[in-house]
Design a protein around this motif. Structure first.
Motif, short mmCIF file in Angstrom:
data_model
loop_
_atom_site.label_atom_id
_atom_site.label_comp_id
_atom_site.label_asym_id
_atom_site.label_seq_id
_atom_site.Cartn_x
_atom_site.Cartn_y
_atom_site.Cartn_z
N ASN A 159 45.92 57.57 41.52
CA ASN A 159 45.53 57.47 42.92
C ASN A 159 46.74 57.59 43.84
O ASN A 159 47.84 57.14 43.50
CB ASN A 159 44.84 56.12 43.19
N TYR A 160 46.52 58.17 45.00
CA TYR A 160 47.50 58.28 46.08
C TYR A 160 48.63 59.29 45.79
O TYR A 160 49.68 59.23 46.42
CB TYR A 160 48.09 56.91 46.44
N GLU B 273 49.55 41.90 38.74
CA GLU B 273 48.81 42.04 39.99
C GLU B 273 49.82 42.19 41.10
O GLU B 273 50.74 41.38 41.23
CB GLU B 273 47.93 40.82 40.24
N LYS C 229 51.20 42.29 45.00
CA LYS C 229 50.98 41.57 46.25
C LYS C 229 51.07 42.56 47.39
O LYS C 229 51.85 43.51 47.35
CB LYS C 229 52.01 40.46 46.41
N ALA C 230 50.27 42.35 48.41
CA ALA C 230 50.24 43.25 49.57
C ALA C 230 51.58 43.22 50.30
O ALA C 230 52.26 42.20 50.34
CB ALA C 230 49.11 42.84 50.51
N ASP D 24 47.31 53.11 40.00
CA ASP D 24 47.12 53.36 38.56
C ASP D 24 47.88 54.58 38.05
O ASP D 24 47.64 55.06 36.95
CB ASP D 24 45.63 53.52 38.27
N ARG E 281 47.03 52.66 53.49
CA ARG E 281 45.78 52.34 52.78
C ARG E 281 45.93 52.35 51.26
O ARG E 281 44.98 52.62 50.55
CB ARG E 281 44.71 53.33 53.19
N VAL E 282 47.10 52.05 50.75
CA VAL E 282 47.29 51.98 49.30
C VAL E 282 46.78 50.61 48.84
O VAL E 282 47.33 49.58 49.19
CB VAL E 282 48.78 52.17 48.91
N GLY E 283 45.70 50.61 48.08
CA GLY E 283 45.09 49.36 47.62
C GLY E 283 45.83 48.77 46.42
O GLY E 283 46.09 49.48 45.45
N VAL E 284 46.16 47.50 46.48
CA VAL E 284 46.90 46.85 45.39
C VAL E 284 46.16 46.93 44.06
O VAL E 284 46.79 46.96 43.00
CB VAL E 284 47.25 45.36 45.71
N ASN E 285 44.85 47.00 44.09
CA ASN E 285 44.07 47.08 42.85
C ASN E 285 43.76 48.52 42.42
O ASN E 285 43.10 48.72 41.41
CB ASN E 285 42.75 46.30 43.01
N LYS E 286 44.20 49.48 43.21
CA LYS E 286 43.91 50.87 42.88
C LYS E 286 45.15 51.66 42.46
O LYS E 286 45.07 52.85 42.21
CB LYS E 286 43.25 51.56 44.08
#
Length: 159
Positions: free
Chosen positions: A61-62, A142, A144-145, A58, A51-56
């Protein structure tokens, strides 16, 4: 009265260097540091999950604690134990390991501060530092997943 001839022989003998010899012995004892292991020789895994979000990503987080344990047999005192993480750093963060995804790294922290890769730090074996890992990305990009992975070596040694 001393004849000039005797005087010059006595002067020559008095100017000759004296030599002395004595045997010298060097000795000591070789010691081997007590054997140590990290996690009883088992791999140290840090799982960030799916669940590591590409936009989160920073650098906050995580964040995960790197659960490791150094165990040493009792033995020699007076030796300094050190810790080192060996791996390939990203081009944008000297404390981050380069993952298989371009522009994504895993930053390591030691007691909350950036842990410079490939450099040994002295530690207290009885109270090793807390290590943490957190995903970071290259500024301005940005991501990529995709699944990511990175491998490094955690080394504890004596000096």
């Amino acid at each position: 009265m001393i004849s000039p001839r005797c005087f010059s022989v006595a002067l020559l003998l008095g100017c000759m260097p004296l030599q002395a010899e004595i045997n010298t012995i060097f000795y000591g004892t070789l010691n081997e540091p007590p054997p140590c292991t990290i996690n009883n020789g088992e791999q140290v895994d840090v799982d960030f999950g799916v669940r590591v979000g590409v936009n989160k990503v920073d650098g906050q987080n995580y964040m995960q604690t790197v659960n490791y344990r150094i165990s040493c047999e009792p033995g020699i005192s007076g030796l300094a134990m050190g810790l080192k993480v060996t791996g390939s750093a990203t081009g944008f963060d000297s404390a981050a390991l380069q993952t298989n995804i371009t522009d994504l790294g895993i930053r390591l922290l030691q007691n909350g501060q950036a842990f410079t890769l490939n450099q040994r730090i002295n530690i207290d074996a009885a109270n090793p530092p807390i290590l943490q890992a957190v995903p970071v990305k290259k500024p301005g990009v940005e991501l990529k997943a995709g699944a990511f992975t990175v491998t490094a070596t955690l080394l504890a040694d004596y000096q």
